[in-house]
Scaffold this active site. Structure first.
Site, PDB file in Angstrom:
ATOM      1  N   HIS A 184       4.622 -13.875 -88.062  1.00  0.00           N
ATOM      2  CA  HIS A 184       4.994 -14.662 -86.890  1.00  0.00           C
ATOM      3  C   HIS A 184       4.245 -14.176 -85.659  1.00  0.00           C
ATOM      4  O   HIS A 184       4.144 -12.972 -85.420  1.00  0.00           O
ATOM      5  CB  HIS A 184       6.505 -14.558 -86.636  1.00  0.00           C
ATOM      6  CG  HIS A 184       7.303 -15.414 -87.566  1.00  0.00           C
ATOM      7  ND1 HIS A 184       8.585 -15.798 -87.286  1.00  0.00           N
ATOM      8  CD2 HIS A 184       6.996 -15.965 -88.766  1.00  0.00           C
ATOM      9  CE1 HIS A 184       9.043 -16.554 -88.271  1.00  0.00           C
ATOM     10  NE2 HIS A 184       8.099 -16.675 -89.183  1.00  0.00           N
ATOM     11  N   TYR A 205      15.969 -17.975 -80.277  1.00  0.00           N
ATOM     12  CA  TYR A 205      17.086 -17.268 -79.640  1.00  0.00           C
ATOM     13  C   TYR A 205      17.671 -18.213 -78.597  1.00  0.00           C
ATOM     14  O   TYR A 205      16.966 -18.678 -77.707  1.00  0.00           O
ATOM     15  CB  TYR A 205      16.596 -16.002 -78.941  1.00  0.00           C
ATOM     16  CG  TYR A 205      16.079 -14.930 -79.866  1.00  0.00           C
ATOM     17  CD1 TYR A 205      14.792 -14.987 -80.401  1.00  0.00           C
ATOM     18  CD2 TYR A 205      16.883 -13.845 -80.226  1.00  0.00           C
ATOM     19  CE1 TYR A 205      14.317 -14.006 -81.255  1.00  0.00           C
ATOM     20  CE2 TYR A 205      16.414 -12.850 -81.075  1.00  0.00           C
ATOM     21  CZ  TYR A 205      15.132 -12.941 -81.587  1.00  0.00           C
ATOM     22  OH  TYR A 205      14.656 -11.968 -82.436  1.00  0.00           O
ATOM     23  N   PRO A 210      21.951  -5.659 -82.873  1.00  0.00           N
ATOM     24  CA  PRO A 210      20.931  -6.268 -83.742  1.00  0.00           C
ATOM     25  C   PRO A 210      20.034  -7.304 -83.059  1.00  0.00           C
ATOM     26  O   PRO A 210      19.057  -7.747 -83.646  1.00  0.00           O
ATOM     27  CB  PRO A 210      21.762  -6.934 -84.838  1.00  0.00           C
ATOM     28  CG  PRO A 210      23.091  -7.169 -84.227  1.00  0.00           C
ATOM     29  CD  PRO A 210      23.298  -6.041 -83.268  1.00  0.00           C
ATOM     30  N   LYS A 253      15.865  -4.164 -84.388  1.00  0.00           N
ATOM     31  CA  LYS A 253      15.196  -2.865 -84.294  1.00  0.00           C
ATOM     32  C   LYS A 253      15.706  -1.815 -85.278  1.00  0.00           C
ATOM     33  O   LYS A 253      15.090  -0.762 -85.423  1.00  0.00           O
ATOM     34  CB  LYS A 253      15.332  -2.326 -82.868  1.00  0.00           C
ATOM     35  CG  LYS A 253      14.560  -3.146 -81.843  1.00  0.00           C
ATOM     36  CD  LYS A 253      13.084  -3.193 -82.163  1.00  0.00           C
ATOM     37  CE  LYS A 253      12.303  -3.996 -81.155  1.00  0.00           C
ATOM     38  NZ  LYS A 253      10.896  -4.155 -81.570  1.00  0.00           N
ATOM     39  N   TYR A 291       9.021  -6.257 -78.396  1.00  0.00           N
ATOM     40  CA  TYR A 291       9.468  -7.011 -79.572  1.00  0.00           C
ATOM     41  C   TYR A 291       8.582  -6.718 -80.788  1.00  0.00           C
ATOM     42  O   TYR A 291       9.084  -6.468 -81.892  1.00  0.00           O
ATOM     43  CB  TYR A 291       9.451  -8.514 -79.258  1.00  0.00           C
ATOM     44  CG  TYR A 291      10.188  -9.360 -80.278  1.00  0.00           C
ATOM     45  CD1 TYR A 291       9.534  -9.851 -81.409  1.00  0.00           C
ATOM     46  CD2 TYR A 291      11.539  -9.670 -80.116  1.00  0.00           C
ATOM     47  CE1 TYR A 291      10.203 -10.615 -82.345  1.00  0.00           C
ATOM     48  CE2 TYR A 291      12.218 -10.439 -81.057  1.00  0.00           C
ATOM     49  CZ  TYR A 291      11.536 -10.908 -82.161  1.00  0.00           C
ATOM     50  OH  TYR A 291      12.201 -11.674 -83.094  1.00  0.00           O
TER      51      TYR A 291
HETATM   52  C1  PHB Z   1      17.228 -10.965 -89.088  1.00  0.00           C
HETATM   53  O1  PHB Z   1      16.243 -11.308 -89.753  1.00  0.00           O
HETATM   54  O2  PHB Z   1      18.330 -10.693 -89.616  1.00  0.00           O
HETATM   55  C2  PHB Z   1      17.067 -10.825 -87.587  1.00  0.00           C
HETATM   56  C3  PHB Z   1      15.879 -11.239 -87.008  1.00  0.00           C
HETATM   57  C4  PHB Z   1      15.722 -11.127 -85.634  1.00  0.00           C
HETATM   58  C5  PHB Z   1      16.741 -10.583 -84.867  1.00  0.00           C
HETATM   59  C6  PHB Z   1      17.931 -10.151 -85.451  1.00  0.00           C
HETATM   60  C7  PHB Z   1      18.092 -10.277 -86.828  1.00  0.00           C
HETATM   61  O3  PHB Z   1      16.564 -10.474 -83.519  1.00  0.00           O
END
Ligand code: PHB
Ligand code: APR
Length: 392
Positions: free
Chosen positions: A72, A201, A293, A297, A385
């Site tokens: 990504h 998000y 989460p 990270k 990120y």
């Molecule tokens: C996940 O793949 O579970 C995941 C991905 C991005 C995030 C949080 C969890 O910011």
């Protein structure tokens, strides 16, 4: 039994540490209280930083990862009914993140260790650590009904937040930093194509939502919920409806229902223990820290810890030096606190704090507006990120 490094826990931290030590011809034994199938099927996160991918590939355990991951180059932030793409690669000189489930990393590491003749003792019980401040620490445990003792030079506490290693350190020797958030995440794994090729998000009046994936056919979806939410109150239809509401009218992108493969509630917490070592016991990964989460990270920070620990142990066995071992906590915590800050910032900006008035939401929207219009601000998000460079 005797080994050089006893590793408690076969999660990402413990297994990767064992593999990295093996590459340096350092012997280790991994003690795991669950069975192999359990840890290889345990659904956890699934986003790998660039540095994590590079380390796994360089360590020779990234072949399947390179074949199967989704690379990504950006993410979308949705607020005020509109989506705003953050060009992660463009803002970080081409760095990316990879979607590759944590349990797949576990499978790759278990295979690599067993193929190399590594020792992973599954389904052990009653693990305890002893004499960690002496020259010969020991780990006691039960296996197949018999009591066993493993003598070693060092112990790596990679047994996660609920493990025994951190708690074996005298309370007076540690400082605990603990932050609870007034919400949790309801997470689902569903057999339906991702609503978008990149992660979304969402900041919404009803609460945060995250639309991510595991493959092009499996979606991983999260809804902010109450901290004491009961999953029984969330039948599939209610979950799909709430996800659609928070995604908003997205001009064509539609979230399609699909079989739910897994549901669960994840607490939202920040935790750090200082220092991360005591005598010859070294804590790594969730045993030492928990990050909310939101920034994905947890696994990446565990990898960063064991990268430092493996180098410190290699120095010791190479020339008897202890400089890197002595500075292990200091070096790890520099990154841990920066990652904790970033995870706290993402969480605070995107979630609805229902017990606070409209001011908090206005400030969040102002931050999101600034973030998506300012190259400096979006660059800061992007470099955190995709993963901060490893210090050394
Ligand atoms: C996940 O793949 O579970 C995941 C991905 C991005 C995030 C949080 C969890 O910011
Ligand atoms: N004895 C032996 N093994 C134990 C014990 C014990 N007393 N307690 C826990 N374990 C095992 C767990 O079964 C688990 O397999 O230790 C392992 C710890 O793994 P994780 O909890 O995954 O922690 P870590 O390796 O630090 O990885 C952190 O995993 O949980 C996610 O969100 C977290 O992504 C982050 C990553």
């Amino acid at each position: 039994m005797r080994t050089q490094v006893a590793i408690v826990g076969a999660g990402p931290a413990g297994l990767l540490l064992s593999h990295l030590l093996h590459l340096q011809s350092i012997r280790s034994v991994v003690l795991e209280n669950h069975g192999r199938q359990y840890i290889e099927e345990r659904i956890r996160a699934g986003l790998l930083e660039q540095g994590t991918v590079d380390l796994l590939v360089d360590a020779g355990v990234g072949e399947r990862l390179k074949r199967e991951r989704l690379v990504h180059h950006g993410i979308e932030l949705r607020f005020g009914g509109r989506g705003h793409r953050i060009d992660l690669s463009g803002l970080t000189g081409g760095r990316t993140v990879s979607i590759y489930a944590q349990h797949e990393v576990i499978k790759d590491l278990v295979k690599a260790r067993l193929d190399a003749g590594g020792q992973i003792l599954f389904e052990v019980g009653d693990v305890s650590v002893h004499d960690v401040t002496g020259a010969t620490p020991r780990v006691r445990f039960r296996k197949d009904g018999g009591a066993q003792e493993l003598e070693c030079d060092f112990i790596a506490g990679c047994d996660g937040f609920h493990g025994i290693c951190r708690d074996s350190i005298p309370a007076g020797a540690l400082t605990l930093h603990d932050q609870h958030y007034p919400f949790a995440w309801l997470g689902v794994l569903a057999e339906t194509p991702p609503v978008s090729p990149e992660l979304i998000y969402t900041h919404h009046d009803r609460g945060f939502a995250l639309f991510t994936m595991r493959t092009t056919r499996i979606s991983r979806l999260y809804l902010q919920c109450a901290p004491d939410e009961d999953i029984a109150n969330w039948p599939d239809d209610r979950i799909w409806q709430e996800l659609r509401t928070r995604l908003g009218d997205d001009g064509g992108r539609k979230l399609r229902d699909g079989p739910m493969l897994q549901k669960g509630i994840t607490a939202m917490r920040g935790f750090v223990v200082e220092p991360m070592q005591h005598g010859r016991l070294f804590l790594a990964g969730d045993a030492a820290h928990i990050v909310p989460p939101t920034g994905a990270k947890g696994l990446n920070l565990a990898v960063a810890d064991v990268r430092i620990l493996s180098r410190a142990l290699a120095e010791h066995y190479r020339n008897g030096g202890t400089a890197l071992l002595d500075s292990y906590s200091e070096v790890c915590l520099r990154r841990v606190w920066k990652v904790q800050r970033f995870s706290w910032w993402m969480t605070s900006m995107l979630h609805r704090f229902h017990d606070e008035g409209p001011l908090r939401q206005r400030l969040q929207l102002a931050e999101l507006d600034y973030l998506t219009r300012s190259k400096a601000a979006s660059t800061s998000l992007a470099e955190n990120y995709v993963g901060l460079p490893f210090d050394d």
